[in-house]
Design an enzyme around this catalytic site. Structure first.
Site: not given
Length: 416
Positions: A159, A245, A297
């Site tokens: 910014y 995870e 996963d």
């Protein structure tokens, strides 16, 4: 480590109430974990460096530098550009290439490193003009931060000049380029990512003078500070670190107070790991010298996330020596677990073509080939074309993860 006979005997009723009866007392469940910790402690700690290896390619690594050293590097880079202009050679920066082709997996170090190849970022070239300007702007902002001895987030940096950067990926990518150029870690630039990772469990430390007890942080856990260098006096009676995870699995384990029954530290970056979480994990491992077991996963992206913790990422291969924890063990959820634990078919998801492509690419990676057990699991995944999330275990009950799956995996010493 695996116990194939045990797996065959228990596999037929993992998904039933009978599975709970097979779980022994916590001390027995953790027997293999304690043995793994003893092995780690008995092995001499030899931290090899690139300088000690006679590699075919020159490679580049970075080190932590204080504010004064970073300012000196920035001023040197600008001075060299000024000299180039005065010589009539134009304004440019020599920027190290961070492309995949410039990366190298070093088996002796068990991580990815960056080869020492650079390209010129010329202001006079229309293809690199804008990147040269962004690089100069970022160098100026870093110099200002070092003078003021303050830290800002990557979003703050973006910014400061939205019109120039246009998108945060441009300023973020240039930050990595600049860190590599200056030979320092990205945290040395006084620019940090917003808090992302969280930790809970048997861990105490001081953060900027404040005493933190991660057993008293509720189910949300303690946010991992972006300035990891302010974390000191780390203490723990945990037997292992459980790297998770996803936030959903972390919350389940935190709410069930899994760390009370099985003394551990539970940590997550809520997906793709950020720099602070990777630094924090490495710091815990080096300080406490206890095993790190990973729960991800059963899909190619879970394994990719795990590989970032262990071997490093493409974007930050220049800083892999500071960010990697090579000896993480893959606990689950593994492709072979889907049948072993009788995961219902409706909870198994078909892999997309992109999933299969990613899985096959992983099998071609040198660090995957170095671990035959990982290759076997990936072959199962790619052959069956099936994936599953950690949450698939909830089909047996919301607390199956903490009360059955993890205790049985730990009890068997079933990790690779």
């Amino acid at each position: 480590m695996s116990k194939s006979g045990t797996k065959k005997r228990l596999g037929s009723d993992y998904g039933s109430e009978e599975a709970k009866k097979k779980i022994k007392a916590p001390s027995e469940v953790l027997a293999h974990v304690k043995q793994l910790a003893k092995i780690a402690l008995s092995e001499p700690e030899i931290e090899r460096t690139l300088l000690e290896l006679e590699l075919e390619h020159d490679c580049r690594e970075v080190i932590d530098k204080d504010a004064d050293a970073v300012m000196d590097e920035v001023e040197s880079a600008i001075y060299q550009s000024a000299v180039s202009i005065l010589k009539g050679e134009g304004f440019s920066f020599a920027v190290p290439s961070r492309s995949k082709g410039n990366q190298l997996y070093v088996p002796e170090l068990d991580r990815i490193v960056l080869k020492n190849s650079t390209s010129q970022r010329h202001f006079s070239n229309s293809a690199t003009c804008r990147k040269a300007v962004i690089t100069a702007r970022v160098l100026g902002l870093i110099h200002e931060l070092c003078i003021k001895r303050i830290h800002v987030t990557k979003r703050d940096l973006f910014y400061t000049d939205v019109k120039l950067f246009e998108d945060q990926t441009n300023s973020d990518g240039t930050l990595d380029d600049v860190a590599c150029m200056l030979g320092c870690t990205r945290s040395s630039l006084h620019v940090v990512a917003s808090e992302k990772g969280v930790v809970v469990g048997r861990l105490r430390f001081k953060e900027d003078g404040d005493q933190i007890d991660c057993q008293r942080m509720g189910i949300g856990g303690k946010a991992i500070p972006p300035n990891v260098d302010k974390v000191v006096d780390i203490e723990s009676d945990a037997h292992f670190i459980l790297l998770v995870e996803k936030d959903a699995a972390f919350m389940r384990l935190a709410e069930d107070r899994f760390y009370n029954t099985y003394p551990c530290i539970i940590l997550t970056a809520k997906g793709q790991p950020d720099v602070a979480t990777r630094l924090f994990l490495r710091n815990l491992k080096l300080t406490l010298k206890i095993p790190v077991l990973a729960l991800v996963d059963s899909d190619p992206y879970g394994l990719k996330i795990l590989s970032v913790y262990m071997k490093g990422s493409m974007n930050m291969s220049y800083d892999s020596s500071n960010l990697t924890t090579p000896d993480v063990k893959w606990l689950g959820v593994r492709p072979s677990d889907l049948d072993r634990f009788n995961i219902p078919q409706q909870c198994r998801l078909p892999m997309t073509e992109e999933d299969i492509k990613t899985g096959k690419k992983l099998m071609e990676e040198d660090f995957i080939k170095a671990n035959p057990e990982w290759v076997k699991e990936l072959e199962i995944m790619v052959t069956t074309k099936v994936k599953a999330e950690i949450q698939a275990l909830s089909s047996f009950g919301f607390q199956y993860l903490s009360q059955v799956y993890l205790p049985l995996k730990l009890q068997e010493g079933d990790w690779i």
